[in-house]
Design a protein around this motif. Structure first.
Motif, PDB file in Angstrom:
ATOM      1  N   SER A 133      -7.496  -5.806  -5.553  1.00 16.69           N
ATOM      2  CA  SER A 133      -8.796  -5.132  -5.617  1.00 16.69           C
ATOM      3  C   SER A 133      -9.195  -4.592  -4.247  1.00 16.69           C
ATOM      4  N   GLN A 134      -8.782  -5.275  -3.183  1.00 12.47           N
ATOM      5  CA  GLN A 134      -9.062  -4.778  -1.843  1.00 12.47           C
ATOM      6  C   GLN A 134      -8.271  -3.492  -1.563  1.00 12.47           C
ATOM      7  N   LEU A 135      -7.008  -3.479  -1.998  1.00 14.29           N
ATOM      8  CA  LEU A 135      -6.191  -2.278  -1.801  1.00 14.29           C
ATOM      9  C   LEU A 135      -6.666  -1.141  -2.688  1.00 14.29           C
ATOM     10  N   ASP A 136      -7.243  -1.462  -3.837  1.00 13.11           N
ATOM     11  CA  ASP A 136      -7.787  -0.419  -4.715  1.00 13.11           C
ATOM     12  C   ASP A 136      -8.808   0.433  -3.968  1.00 13.11           C
ATOM     13  N   GLN A 137      -9.619  -0.220  -3.148  1.00  7.69           N
ATOM     14  CA  GLN A 137     -10.638   0.506  -2.389  1.00  7.69           C
ATOM     15  C   GLN A 137      -9.998   1.494  -1.417  1.00  7.69           C
ATOM     16  N   VAL A 138      -8.899   1.063  -0.794  1.00 10.58           N
ATOM     17  CA  VAL A 138      -8.216   1.932   0.161  1.00 10.58           C
ATOM     18  C   VAL A 138      -7.582   3.115  -0.562  1.00 10.58           C
TER      19      VAL A 138
ATOM     20  N   LEU B 141       0.827  -1.200   0.000  1.00 13.27           N
ATOM     21  CA  LEU B 141       0.000   0.000   0.000  1.00 13.27           C
ATOM     22  C   LEU B 141       0.864   1.254   0.000  1.00 13.27           C
ATOM     23  N   GLN B 142       1.955   1.226   0.739  1.00 10.83           N
ATOM     24  CA  GLN B 142       2.844   2.379   0.792  1.00 10.83           C
ATOM     25  C   GLN B 142       3.341   2.747  -0.607  1.00 10.83           C
TER      26      GLN B 142
ATOM     27  N   GLY C  69      -9.888  20.430  10.274  1.00 11.59           N
ATOM     28  CA  GLY C  69     -10.042  19.815  11.587  1.00 11.59           C
ATOM     29  C   GLY C  69      -9.376  18.460  11.651  1.00 11.59           C
ATOM     30  N   GLN C  70      -9.983  17.516  12.405  1.00 10.86           N
ATOM     31  CA  GLN C  70      -9.533  16.134  12.477  1.00 10.86           C
ATOM     32  C   GLN C  70     -10.697  15.233  12.083  1.00 10.86           C
ATOM     33  N   ALA C  71     -10.355  14.044  11.578  1.00  9.30           N
ATOM     34  CA  ALA C  71     -11.434  13.154  11.140  1.00  9.30           C
ATOM     35  C   ALA C  71     -11.012  11.698  11.273  1.00  9.30           C
ATOM     36  N   TRP C  72     -12.014  10.838  11.250  1.00  9.02           N
ATOM     37  CA  TRP C  72     -11.831   9.381  11.291  1.00  9.02           C
ATOM     38  C   TRP C  72     -12.755   8.778  10.238  1.00  9.02           C
ATOM     39  N   THR C  73     -12.223   7.874   9.453  1.00  8.76           N
ATOM     40  CA  THR C  73     -13.051   7.171   8.479  1.00  8.76           C
ATOM     41  C   THR C  73     -12.503   5.767   8.297  1.00  8.76           C
ATOM     42  N   GLU C  74     -13.267   4.938   7.609  1.00 10.54           N
ATOM     43  CA  GLU C  74     -12.871   3.555   7.417  1.00 10.54           C
ATOM     44  C   GLU C  74     -12.878   3.202   5.936  1.00 10.54           C
ATOM     45  N   ALA C  75     -11.980   2.290   5.541  1.00  8.77           N
ATOM     46  CA  ALA C  75     -11.881   1.901   4.128  1.00  8.77           C
ATOM     47  C   ALA C  75     -11.383   0.466   4.041  1.00  8.77           C
ATOM     48  N   GLY C  76     -11.693  -0.177   2.925  1.00  6.74           N
ATOM     49  CA  GLY C  76     -11.200  -1.541   2.701  1.00  6.74           C
ATOM     50  C   GLY C  76     -12.018  -2.585   3.428  1.00  6.74           C
ATOM     51  N   ASP C  77     -11.786  -3.826   3.033  1.00 11.12           N
ATOM     52  CA  ASP C  77     -12.578  -4.930   3.580  1.00 11.12           C
ATOM     53  C   ASP C  77     -11.732  -6.196   3.704  1.00 11.12           C
ATOM     54  N   LEU C  78     -10.445  -6.040   4.011  1.00  8.71           N
ATOM     55  CA  LEU C  78      -9.530  -7.184   3.997  1.00  8.71           C
ATOM     56  C   LEU C  78      -9.926  -8.258   5.001  1.00  8.71           C
ATOM     57  N   ASP C  79     -10.227  -7.860   6.222  1.00  5.84           N
ATOM     58  CA  ASP C  79     -10.493  -8.860   7.261  1.00  5.84           C
ATOM     59  C   ASP C  79     -11.760  -9.655   6.952  1.00  5.84           C
ATOM     60  N   HIS C  80     -12.821  -8.958   6.591  1.00  3.96           N
ATOM     61  CA  HIS C  80     -14.065  -9.657   6.258  1.00  3.96           C
ATOM     62  C   HIS C  80     -13.846 -10.592   5.066  1.00  3.96           C
ATOM     63  N   TYR C  81     -13.098 -10.101   4.074  1.00  3.73           N
ATOM     64  CA  TYR C  81     -12.849 -10.912   2.879  1.00  3.73           C
ATOM     65  C   TYR C  81     -12.038 -12.158   3.223  1.00  3.73           C
ATOM     66  N   GLY C  82     -11.062 -11.999   4.123  1.00  2.00           N
ATOM     67  CA  GLY C  82     -10.265 -13.146   4.531  1.00  2.00           C
ATOM     68  C   GLY C  82     -11.092 -14.206   5.243  1.00  2.00           C
TER      69      GLY C  82
END
Length: 787
Positions: free
Chosen positions: A581-586, A471-472, A555-568
C-alpha cells in the motif's frame, strides 16, 4: 408422410414451434367439411401438456383452454369458450382457427355425447365442425408419443424407460424442453440423463450451492428441480442429500475421490462463492496416516492444515534458542515437510500464513550463508547489488505473510536467528572498509545531481534498495525503468540525505552548529527548512510540486511521494505487511506525472533502514558524551573521545558522529532504525523511468470513436502512424489482460477487432492504442458489446 410441421422441423425450429405447427395443421385434417374447421380440439386426459400452454399461447394467438375463468389467459369454462370461439367476447381475439386445449378431458369423453359431462356438452358439437389433434389411432397425444412418433410426431429417438418419461414431463414443467431445437436432437437418444442435464446443466455447482446453504437452495428450487437434484446426486455422486446430509457431503468433498474430484476442483476455483462450505470441511477429521503419511491425501482437510500450521509454529519458535547454522537447517527441514502446503487450497484462502512465510524463510536460510565479498565499500556494494538484497527482500516477505501475534513471534524467532547474524556481519564488513577508506567514496555508477530538461525528480523517504527492486517491476508498465545505486550521506538520516540526493545539492552546505544534521543554503547560510528548500529549488530553475501538481513537463521539477520512513518509525514490523500500500502511493504519483507528459522521472531517496523482529541489539554510549543521540548514531561533544566508529558529517567534517557498531542501536528495543553504517542504510537506489516515447506519441494520437456490433469493435483513431496497433484490455498497461482475439494494426486510422469470449459481454474494458514497441499511447473506457 409430409405434413407442414414436418417440413417446418427441417428448418431448425424448436420443439415448441413444431408443436404449434402440428396443432395448426390439424385444422386441415377434416376432409368431410367443405368449410375450414371451426376449431381444433386438443384433448389431454393426463394433463401432460398443461405446463406448456403459457409459452404456447405466445406462439399461438389462437390457443385457448378449458379451465377456471381467466380471460387474460384465454381460459374459461365450456360456455365461455363457445362464446369466445363465436367472437362474441370483445376482449378475447383468437386469430386464425381456434385451438382449444382440454386438460383432463379425453377424446372418448367428447365422442360419447350421451354420457358426456354437462360442463363439457357445449363443446361436444365442435367435433363435427372442427377437428381433433390426436394420434392416428385416436389416442391423445402424450409428450413422449409426439417426440417419438414418425406418423404425425417429430420422429426422434426417445428412450421408453420410466425415468425418461418422468424426466420428459419435468423438463416440460420447468420450461426448458420446448426451447430445444429439433435439428440438434436428431441422431441422438433422448434419455433421462440428457433431460436431467437440461434441468440441471451444472450439477457440480448445484451441489456446492446446496452445501453452502441447504435450506436456501431448497426454498429457491422448484419441486421439479429439487427432484432432479436429488436424482443427480444419487446417480453422479453416490450421495443422497436427504438421507446423508451436508456433513457426509463435506466428507466426500474433502476426500475428493471419483466424481467428487470435479466438485473439489470447482470449489477450489470459486471458493469465495461458497463461503459457508469451509466451516463444513473444518468439521471433517482427516484420516489417520500412520508413520509415513501421504501428505497429498490430506490436502482436502482444513484440520490437517491447521495441525500442520501448529506444528510449524512450534518448529519456527524453537529456532530462537539456536545458532544460525542450526536455525537454517531447521527451517530447510521444515520447508521439505510443509512447503507442499502452499499448493493446497487453504493457502489461497489465507489460512496457511506460516507455510507461506516458510518459503521466504527458506530463501533467507539458503542465501544468508553467502556474505558480500570485498575489501572496499565499492566491492561490497557490488556484491549486495548482485544478490545480497534478496536476503533483505525475503525477510520482508516472510514478515508480510503473518498477522497474528503468535505467528509473527514464530516467524520473528526464526528470522532473528538466521537474519540478524547475516546483517550484523555485512554491516561489520562495510564498517571496516569505511574505516580503511576514511568514508564512502563515490561509486562508479553515481551521477551528478544536475538533471536535464524534462526530468521530474520524485523523492521517496526511506526507499531501501530491495524495496526499490519491487518498485522497479511495478513501474515497467509505464515505460523503461532502470535501477542504479549510490552512497547516501553519513549519517543516514532524512534531513541530511534528502538534501544529498536533491538536484540542488551543490548549493547546500553544513556548519559545526548543525547538530541535528539539517544543512543550510550555502549562499546565505539559512537553515534548509521546507520553505527555504523550495525557494532554493525555484531559484535554481526546479519546480517544487505539491501533491497532485504536475507542473510544466518542459522544465525540471522536484516532488515527494510515499511515506515508508514515517510508517516504519510508527509501526515497526507492520511496515513489511503494508509495504504494497505504501508503494501504491508512489506508483500512483509517478503515473500521474507520466500522464502529464514528463519525459523522464528520476526516483531518489535519502536512506535505507534496518528491520529486526525483537529489536536491534543494544549498544552503550554515555549520554554525557553526546550533543544529540539517535538510534544508530550520535553527535559527540568536543570533549568526548571518539568511538572506534567515528566520522565527520558529510556536510561538515567538523561535526563528529559516532556510529553504533554492527547493527546495534543506542536505543533499546528498536525494531526499525536507520542513521548508521550498513549496506541496507547507506546504499540507496536511483530509479530512472523513461516514458518520453510514449508521452510524445500520445499527444499526437486521439481515439475518435469506438463502435460495437455484438462482440466486434471498430476503433477510429486520429493521428495514427504506421506500426501502431489497437487492443482491448481490462488493465491498460498489462498485455496479459487483453480480451481481444488478436491485436489489430491500424490501417488508415481504423481497426476492427473482436472479443474472444462472450463471457465478457457487458464488462468494463479499455480500448488502447499501442506504439510499434508496445507502449500505450492512448486509452478510452468502453463497455464490451455496447456503445
Amino acid at each position: 408422410m409430409s405434413t407442414e410441421h414436418e417440413r417446418s422441423s427441417s428448418q431448425f425450429i424448436t420443439i415448441g414451434a413444431a408443436l404449434a405447427a402440428a396443432l395448426q395443421s390439424a385444422a386441415k385434417g377434416n376432409s368431410h367439411a367443405a368449410a375450414s374447421a371451426a376449431a381444433v380440439l386438443w384433448p389431454d386426459k393426463e394433463g401432460q401438456w398443461q405446463a406448456a400452454t403459457p409459452s404456447l399461447k405466445k406462439l399461438m394467438p389462437s390457443l385457448c383452454e378449458l379451465g377456471a375463468y381467466n380471460p387474460d389467459e384465454r381460459r374459461g369454462p365450456a360456455v365461455w369458450l363457445k362464446c369466445a370461439l363465436a367472437g362474441s367476447i370483445p376482449e378475447v381475439q383468437l386469430a386464425g382457427v381456434p385451438v382449444v386445449y382440454l386438460s383432463g378431458v379425453s377424446r372418448a369423453e367428447l365422442r360419447a355425447i350421451e354420457s358426456c359431462p354437462r360442463d363439457l356438452q357445449p363443446l361436444a358439437e365442435l367435433q363435427y365442425r372442427g377437428a381433433f389433434w390426436s394420434q392416428v389411432n385416436a389416442k391423445d397425444w402424450t409428450l413422449g408419443a409426439f417426440l417419438a412418433s414418425k406418423n404425425g410426431g417429430l420422429g426422434l429417438e426417445v428412450a421408453q424407460d420410466k425415468a425418461t418419461q418422468e424426466a420428459l414431463l419435468q423438463t416440460l414443467q420447468a420450461g426448458v424442453l420446448l426451447d430445444q431445437r429439433v435439428d440438434e436432437l436428431r441422431g441422438r437418444t433422448i434419455n433421462a440423463e440428457w433431460l436431467q442435464g437440461l434441468l440441471a446443466p451444472n450439477p457440480t455447482r448445484d451441489l456446492l450451492l446446496w452445501m453452502n446453504a441447504p435450506d436456501v437452495a431448497r426454498s429457491q428450487w422448484s419441486d421439479v428441480l429439487w427432484d432432479v437434484f436429488t436424482k443427480r446426486c444419487k446417480l453422479d455422486f453416490g450421495f443422497d442429500p436427504v438421507a446423508d446430509g451436508v456433513l457426509v457431503a463435506a466428507e466426500r468433498l474433502a476426500h475428493a475421490e471419483g466424481k467428487w474430484a470435479a466438485v473439489a476442483e470447482l470449489y477450489r476455483d470459486s471458493y469465495s462463492s461458497f463461503p459457508n462450505i469451509f466451516g463444513l470441511l473444518a468439521k471433517v477429521q482427516p484420516p489417520q496416516m500412520g508413520l509415513f503419511p501421504d501428505h497429498g491425501l490430506l490436502a482436502g482437510y482444513p484440520q490437517a492444515n491447521e495441525q500442520s500450521e501448529s506444528a510449524l509454529r512450534y518448529a519456527l519458535s524453537a529456532c530462537a534458542s539456536m545458532m544460525a547454522p542450526q536455525a537454517c537447517s531447521a527451517v530447510l527441514a521444515a520447508e521439505r515437510e510443509h512447503g507442499l502446503r502452499r499448493a493446497w487450497l487453504w493457502a489461497s484462502m489465507g489460512r496457511s500464513p506460516l507455510a507461506e512465510a516458510l518459503g521466504h524463510l527458506a530463501l533467507v536460510a539458503e542465501r544468508s550463508s553467502l556474505l558480500p565479498i570485498g575489501q572496499t565499500p565499492a566491492d561490497l556494494a557490488a556484491g549486495y547489488q548482485q544478490s545480497g538484497w534478496q536476503v533483505d527482500q525475503a525477510a520482508l516477505y516472510a514478515l508480510a505473510c503473518v498477522h497474528t501475534k503468535s505467528d509473527l513471534d514464530a516467524v520473528g524467532a526464526a528470522l532473528r536467528a538466521m537474519y540478524l547474524p547475516w546483517i550484523e556481519e555485512t554491516a561489520r564488513r562495510l564498517q571496516e572498509a569505511v574505516k580503511k577508506e576514511g568514508g564512502l567514496p563515490p561509486l562508479s555508477t553515481e551521477k551528478a545531481s544536475g538533471l536535464g530538461v524534462g526530468t521530474c525528480t520524485v523523492f521517496v523517504d526511506g526507499l531501501r534498495y530491495d524495496v526499490a527492486m519491487q518498485l522497479q517491476q511495478r513501474l515497467l508498465t509505464l515505460g523503461s525503468a532502470n535501477i542504479s545505486a549510490r552512497w547516501t550521506s553519513l549519517p543516514t538520516v532524512t534531513a541530511s540525505g534528502k538534501a544529498w540526493c536533491s538536484p540542488v545539492a551543490a548549493h547546500i552546505a553544513g556548519t559545526v552548529a548543525d547538530t541535528e544534521f539539517e544543512p543550510r543554503v550555502a549562499a546565505d547560510g539559512k537553515p534548509l527548512s521546507g520553505h527555504n528548500f523550495r525557494k532554493l529549488l525555484t531559484d535554481q530553475g526546479v519546480q517544487p510540486l505539491d501533491k497532485h501538481e504536475t507542473g510544466d513537463p518542459q522544465g525540471q521539477a522536484w516532488t515527494e511521494a510515499g511515506d515508508l520512513d514515517h510508517y516504519g518509525h510508527e509501526h515497526g514490523l507492520r511496515l513489511a505487511r503494508d509495504l504494497d500500500s505504501q508503494l501504491d502511493q508512489v506508483v500512483e504519483r509517478v503515473a500521474e506525472l507520466a500522464e502529464a507528459g514528463w519525459k523522464h522521472i528520476r526516483i531518489v531517496t535519502d536512506h535505507g533502514w534496518l528491520l529486526m523482529p525483537g529489536g536491534l541489539p543494544k549498544s552503550e554510549l554515555a549520554k554525557h558524551q553526546t550533543e544529540t543521540r539517535w538510534g544508530r548514531c550520535a553527535v559527540l561533544k568536543d570533549s568526548a573521545y571518539g568511538t572506534p566508529l567515528t566520522f565527520g558529517w558529510d556536510w561538515c567534517k567538523d561535526v563528529q558522529v559516532a556510529y553504533a557498531p554492527g547493527v546495534s542501536s543506542f536505543i533499546a528495543g528498536a525494531e526499525y532504525a536507520h542513521g548508521g553504517i550498513s549496506l541496507q542504510e547507506c546504499l540507496v537506489p536511483v530509479l530512472q523511468l523513461d516514458c518520453a516515447g510514449a508521452a510524445k506519441a500520445a499527444a499526437a494520437v486521439t481515439i475518435q470513436s469506438v463502435t460495437w456490433k455484438g462482440l466486434r469493435c471498430t476503433v477510429v483513431v486520429e493521428g495514427a502512424s504506421p506500426g501502431q496497433r489497437v487492443d482491448i484490455r481490462s488493465k491498460a498497461a498489462l498485455a496479459s489482460s487483453s480480451l481481444a482475439a488478436s491485436v489489430k494494426p491500424l490501417e488508415g486510422g481504423k481497426a476492427s477487432l473482436a472479443v474472444a469470449d462472450d463471457e465478457h459481454m457487458g464488462a468494463a474494458a479499455l480500448v488502447v492504442v499501442l506504439s510499434a514497441e508496445g507502449d500505450v499511447l492512448q486509452k478510452q473506457v468502453t463497455t464490451v458489446g455496447g456503445n
